[in-house]
Design a protein around this motif. Structure first.
Motif, PDB file in Angstrom:
ATOM      1  N   ALA A 186     -85.015  98.112-102.095  1.00  0.00           N
ATOM      2  CA  ALA A 186     -86.194  97.308-102.444  1.00  0.00           C
ATOM      3  C   ALA A 186     -86.621  96.486-101.237  1.00  0.00           C
ATOM      4  N   THR A 187     -87.922  96.381-101.076  1.00  0.00           N
ATOM      5  CA  THR A 187     -88.484  95.493-100.062  1.00  0.00           C
ATOM      6  C   THR A 187     -89.217  94.401-100.821  1.00  0.00           C
ATOM      7  N   VAL A 188     -88.746  93.167-100.662  1.00  0.00           N
ATOM      8  CA  VAL A 188     -89.232  92.061-101.477  1.00  0.00           C
ATOM      9  C   VAL A 188     -89.859  90.984-100.597  1.00  0.00           C
ATOM     10  N   PHE A 241     -83.630  95.356 -99.051  1.00  0.00           N
ATOM     11  CA  PHE A 241     -82.331  95.620 -99.653  1.00  0.00           C
ATOM     12  C   PHE A 241     -82.090  97.127 -99.603  1.00  0.00           C
ATOM     13  N   GLU A 242     -80.902  97.521 -99.179  1.00  0.00           N
ATOM     14  CA  GLU A 242     -80.491  98.923 -99.226  1.00  0.00           C
ATOM     15  C   GLU A 242     -79.254  99.021-100.093  1.00  0.00           C
ATOM     16  N   ASN A 283     -93.492 100.249-100.545  1.00  0.00           N
ATOM     17  CA  ASN A 283     -93.587  99.604-101.850  1.00  0.00           C
ATOM     18  C   ASN A 283     -92.971  98.214-101.737  1.00  0.00           C
ATOM     19  N   MET A 284     -93.780  97.263-101.334  1.00  0.00           N
ATOM     20  CA  MET A 284     -93.331  95.889-101.158  1.00  0.00           C
ATOM     21  C   MET A 284     -93.654  95.118-102.436  1.00  0.00           C
ATOM     22  N   VAL A 285     -92.610  94.721-103.157  1.00  0.00           N
ATOM     23  CA  VAL A 285     -92.816  93.946-104.372  1.00  0.00           C
ATOM     24  C   VAL A 285     -92.852  92.466-104.022  1.00  0.00           C
ATOM     25  N   GLN A 286     -93.515  91.680-104.872  1.00  0.00           N
ATOM     26  CA  GLN A 286     -93.734  90.264-104.584  1.00  0.00           C
ATOM     27  C   GLN A 286     -93.059  89.385-105.632  1.00  0.00           C
TER      28      GLN A 286
END
Length: 155
Positions: free
Chosen positions: A72-74, A128-129, A101-104
């Motif tokens: 995830a990329t946050v 995050f990996e 897909n960068m979530v906020q």
């Protein structure tokens, strides 16, 4: 003296009415919002229709992703942060352009995220990996820095 008291009562009444009307308007705008909360901070209400703030992730969704060891990329931001308001219009389109897909995650609405993810300042971008943090960039940065972050960590 009576005129002064009447004048003060009228002024206090007007301010009270304005506060009530503002509260009702914010509640109406917040109905059915993506944060799934009944009451939102006014600074968040202002961003509800902004196209740069639409890929929201809720705390329980992020926790589930990470516990499932997903990547995830946050983007951690606060809706009242001036640096975030300057960064988001650069970062959100860049992420879309680079197919990230960068979530906020809105720290103004979900303050537990500050401690849970060790956020010291906003904006903060974390990748995050396998459910664990692998990289982080903190603060307002030039577009080139965010591009480099995406290239080094996601491509």
């Amino acid at each position: 003296m009576k005129k002064m008291i009447i004048f003060l009562v009228v002024i206090v009444g007007l301010f009270g009415a304005i506060a009530i009307i503002t509260n009702i308007q914010n509640s109406q705008k917040a109905e059915g919002n993506m944060f799934k909360k009944d009451n939102l901070d006014p600074s968040t209400v202002e961003l509800l229709d902004d196209p740069n703030y639409q890929n929201v992730i809720l705390p329980e969704e992020l926790e589930e992703k990470l516990s499932n060891k997903e990547d995830a990329t946050v983007y951690f931001y606060s809706s009242d942060c001036i640096h975030c308001k300057r960064t988001t219009p650069v970062l959100a389109p860049l992420a879309e352009e680079m197919d990230v897909n960068m979530v906020q995650y809105n720290l103004k609405e979900f303050e537990q995220g500050w401690n849970q993810y060790g956020i010291e300042a906003t904006p903060t971008l974390v990748h995050f990996e396998d459910g664990k943090e692998s990289s982080r960039i903190v603060g307002e940065q030039p577009e080139e820095e965010f591009k480099r972050f995406f290239e080094e960590n996601l491509q």
